[in-house]
Design a protein around this motif. Structure first.
Motif, PDB file in Angstrom:
ATOM      1  N   VAL A  88       1.055  -1.381  -0.258  1.00  0.00           N
ATOM      2  CA  VAL A  88      -0.008   0.120  -0.118  1.00  0.00           C
ATOM      3  C   VAL A  88       0.627   1.191   0.069  1.00  0.00           C
ATOM      4  CG1 VAL A  88      -1.907   1.284   1.229  1.00  0.00           C
ATOM      5  CG2 VAL A  88      -1.869  -1.166   0.769  1.00  0.00           C
ATOM      6  N   SER A  89       0.912   1.662  -1.055  1.00  0.00           N
ATOM      7  CA  SER A  89       1.524   2.898  -0.974  1.00  0.00           C
ATOM      8  C   SER A  89       0.832   4.209  -2.318  1.00  0.00           C
ATOM      9  CB  SER A  89       3.326   2.738  -1.656  1.00  0.00           C
ATOM     10  OG  SER A  89       3.323   2.689  -3.690  1.00  0.00           O
ATOM     11  N   PRO A  90       2.062   5.075  -2.802  1.00  0.00           N
ATOM     12  CA  PRO A  90       0.739   6.229  -3.664  1.00  0.00           C
ATOM     13  C   PRO A  90       1.399   5.019  -4.410  1.00  0.00           C
ATOM     14  CG  PRO A  90       2.429   7.553  -2.313  1.00  0.00           C
ATOM     15  CD  PRO A  90       2.661   6.400  -1.921  1.00  0.00           C
ATOM     16  N   LYS A  91       2.211   4.695  -5.218  1.00  0.00           N
ATOM     17  CA  LYS A  91       1.994   3.172  -6.821  1.00  0.00           C
ATOM     18  C   LYS A  91       0.723   3.125  -6.191  1.00  0.00           C
ATOM     19  CE  LYS A  91       4.566   0.587  -9.437  1.00  0.00           C
ATOM     20  NZ  LYS A  91       5.942   0.217 -10.113  1.00  0.00           N
ATOM     21  N   TYR A  92       0.170   2.052  -5.405  1.00  0.00           N
ATOM     22  CA  TYR A  92      -0.489   0.811  -5.542  1.00  0.00           C
ATOM     23  C   TYR A  92      -2.185   2.003  -6.116  1.00  0.00           C
ATOM     24  CZ  TYR A  92      -4.202  -1.337  -3.116  1.00  0.00           C
ATOM     25  OH  TYR A  92      -5.493  -2.225  -2.687  1.00  0.00           O
ATOM     26  N   PHE A  93      -2.116   3.186  -5.415  1.00  0.00           N
ATOM     27  CA  PHE A  93      -3.268   3.621  -5.274  1.00  0.00           C
ATOM     28  C   PHE A  93      -3.871   4.298  -6.835  1.00  0.00           C
ATOM     29  CE2 PHE A  93      -2.982   4.361  -0.939  1.00  0.00           C
ATOM     30  CZ  PHE A  93      -4.176   3.550  -0.641  1.00  0.00           C
ATOM     31  N   TRP A  94      -2.664   3.826  -7.448  1.00  0.00           N
ATOM     32  CA  TRP A  94      -2.122   4.661  -9.145  1.00  0.00           C
ATOM     33  C   TRP A  94      -2.638   3.796 -10.063  1.00  0.00           C
ATOM     34  CZ3 TRP A  94      -0.145   2.920 -13.139  1.00  0.00           C
ATOM     35  CH2 TRP A  94       0.499   3.783 -14.708  1.00  0.00           C
ATOM     36  N   VAL A  95      -2.592   2.778  -9.435  1.00  0.00           N
ATOM     37  CA  VAL A  95      -2.296   1.688 -10.271  1.00  0.00           C
ATOM     38  C   VAL A  95      -3.962   0.920  -9.806  1.00  0.00           C
ATOM     39  CG1 VAL A  95      -2.338  -1.165 -10.380  1.00  0.00           C
ATOM     40  CG2 VAL A  95      -0.135   0.589 -10.190  1.00  0.00           C
ATOM     41  N   PHE A  96      -4.206   0.787  -8.553  1.00  0.00           N
ATOM     42  CA  PHE A  96      -5.686   0.288  -8.198  1.00  0.00           C
ATOM     43  C   PHE A  96      -6.699   1.423  -8.558  1.00  0.00           C
ATOM     44  CE2 PHE A  96      -8.846  -0.129  -4.741  1.00  0.00           C
ATOM     45  CZ  PHE A  96      -9.296  -0.985  -5.467  1.00  0.00           C
ATOM     46  N   ASP A  97      -6.696   2.840  -9.281  1.00  0.00           N
ATOM     47  CA  ASP A  97      -7.328   3.991 -10.399  1.00  0.00           C
ATOM     48  C   ASP A  97      -7.298   3.790 -11.377  1.00  0.00           C
ATOM     49  OD1 ASP A  97      -8.389   4.992  -7.774  1.00  0.00           O
ATOM     50  OD2 ASP A  97      -6.326   6.887  -8.151  1.00  0.00           O
ATOM     51  N   LEU A  98      -5.999   3.153 -12.017  1.00  0.00           N
ATOM     52  CA  LEU A  98      -5.951   3.199 -13.806  1.00  0.00           C
ATOM     53  C   LEU A  98      -7.151   1.330 -12.911  1.00  0.00           C
ATOM     54  CD1 LEU A  98      -4.486   2.708 -15.978  1.00  0.00           C
ATOM     55  CD2 LEU A  98      -2.832   1.535 -15.456  1.00  0.00           C
ATOM     56  N   HIS A  99      -7.293   0.436 -12.704  1.00  0.00           N
ATOM     57  CA  HIS A  99      -7.399  -0.917 -13.110  1.00  0.00           C
ATOM     58  C   HIS A  99      -9.118  -0.486 -12.896  1.00  0.00           C
ATOM     59  CE1 HIS A  99      -8.806  -4.920 -12.496  1.00  0.00           C
ATOM     60  NE2 HIS A  99      -9.266  -4.038 -11.607  1.00  0.00           N
ATOM     61  N   LYS A 100      -9.895   0.443 -12.815  1.00  0.00           N
ATOM     62  CA  LYS A 100     -11.051   0.938 -12.568  1.00  0.00           C
ATOM     63  C   LYS A 100     -11.410   1.544 -13.681  1.00  0.00           C
ATOM     64  CE  LYS A 100     -10.373   2.828  -7.551  1.00  0.00           C
ATOM     65  NZ  LYS A 100     -10.592   3.540  -6.884  1.00  0.00           N
ATOM     66  N   SER A 101     -10.292   2.973 -13.667  1.00  0.00           N
ATOM     67  CA  SER A 101     -10.965   3.402 -14.681  1.00  0.00           C
ATOM     68  C   SER A 101     -10.913   2.634 -16.289  1.00  0.00           C
ATOM     69  CB  SER A 101      -9.931   4.397 -14.806  1.00  0.00           C
ATOM     70  OG  SER A 101      -9.812   5.758 -14.115  1.00  0.00           O
ATOM     71  N   THR A 102     -10.151   1.510 -16.666  1.00  0.00           N
ATOM     72  CA  THR A 102     -10.375   1.286 -17.572  1.00  0.00           C
ATOM     73  C   THR A 102     -11.190  -0.162 -17.332  1.00  0.00           C
ATOM     74  OG1 THR A 102      -6.989   0.962 -17.457  1.00  0.00           O
ATOM     75  CG2 THR A 102      -7.867  -0.836 -19.067  1.00  0.00           C
ATOM     76  N   GLY A 103     -11.401  -0.411 -16.630  1.00  0.00           N
ATOM     77  CA  GLY A 103     -12.545  -1.077 -15.821  1.00  0.00           C
ATOM     78  C   GLY A 103     -14.003  -0.331 -17.049  1.00  0.00           C
ATOM     79  N   LEU A 104     -14.048   0.868 -16.675  1.00  0.00           N
ATOM     80  CA  LEU A 104     -15.343   2.229 -17.084  1.00  0.00           C
ATOM     81  C   LEU A 104     -14.852   1.700 -18.595  1.00  0.00           C
ATOM     82  CD1 LEU A 104     -15.316   4.112 -14.065  1.00  0.00           C
ATOM     83  CD2 LEU A 104     -16.961   2.405 -14.733  1.00  0.00           C
TER      84      LEU A 104
END
Length: 199
Positions: free
Chosen positions: A40-56
């Motif tokens: 869990v780090s700033p990079k984790y949240f960036w990857v998580f947001d990338l996953h969610k944006s790509t899912g949409l």
């Protein structure tokens, strides 16, 4: 050149949507499987947001894909294809559409009900929430997201295996109909002089 699906193959719009969706599914699956192993780090949240944006993005593309399929139709079955194979293929296609539609929707519900910070689609604009924070909906969305993924994986394996079977053993044009005309996959060579040659 027609943009709709001609009688003998999938048209260029259907092909483009098919292969873009395949690439996005591979990307989303890889990220999703790796998320739990990331610290869990700033990079984790960036990857998580990338996953969610790509899912949409996948959600929008599969809606477009379904709409285009309804508008442009589908190629006719290959000559000699048994009726049961045609029906199974049609059912499989629509199940794939339904699962690829449900996957990002369940993820969106999970994100919304979790009460997490607002999601911005690739940082460009805020995505509306599907619900207020709700623990029950959060668990439902999370469970559905995981189970739908594994059901989708199983169905994709069946779909790919069927295409491989048709290409290698049946030696028909099933796979070629989803490839651009200039990039047709060569049919495997066989010594049986009675086998079909559709090239």
């Amino acid at each position: 050149m027609t943009w709709k699906n001609p009688a003998d193959r999938w048209g260029p719009v259907s092909q483009l949507l098919h292969w873009v969706i395949v690439l996005l599914l591979l990307m989303l699956s890889t990220i999703g499987l790796l998320l739990d192993s990331l610290p869990v780090s700033p990079k984790y949240f960036w990857v998580f947001d990338l996953h969610k944006s790509t899912g949409l993005t996948l959600l929008a593309l599969v809606v477009l894909r379904i709409g285009w399929r309804l508008y442009a139709g589908a190629p006719r079955p290959l000559p000699g294809t048994p009726t049961w194979q045609t029906r199974v293929a049609s059912i499989t296609h629509w199940l794939l559409y339904a699962l690829i539609l449900a996957m990002p929707l369940s993820g969106w519900l999970y994100d919304s009900a979790s009460g997490l910070r607002p999601l911005r689609w690739y940082g460009l604009f805020e995505v509306p929430k599907l619900s207020a924070p709700d623990e029950g909906l959060r668990e439902l969305g999370h469970t559905a997201h995981e189970w739908l993924f594994w059901v989708l994986v199983a169905l994709v394996i069946v779909h790919v295996a069927a295409a491989f079977y048709h290409h290698v053993f049946q030696r028909d044009a099933t796979l070629q109909r989803m490839l651009p005309r200039g990039r047709r996959a060569p049919l495997p060579e066989v010594n049986d002089a009675t086998s079909r040659d559709v090239r």
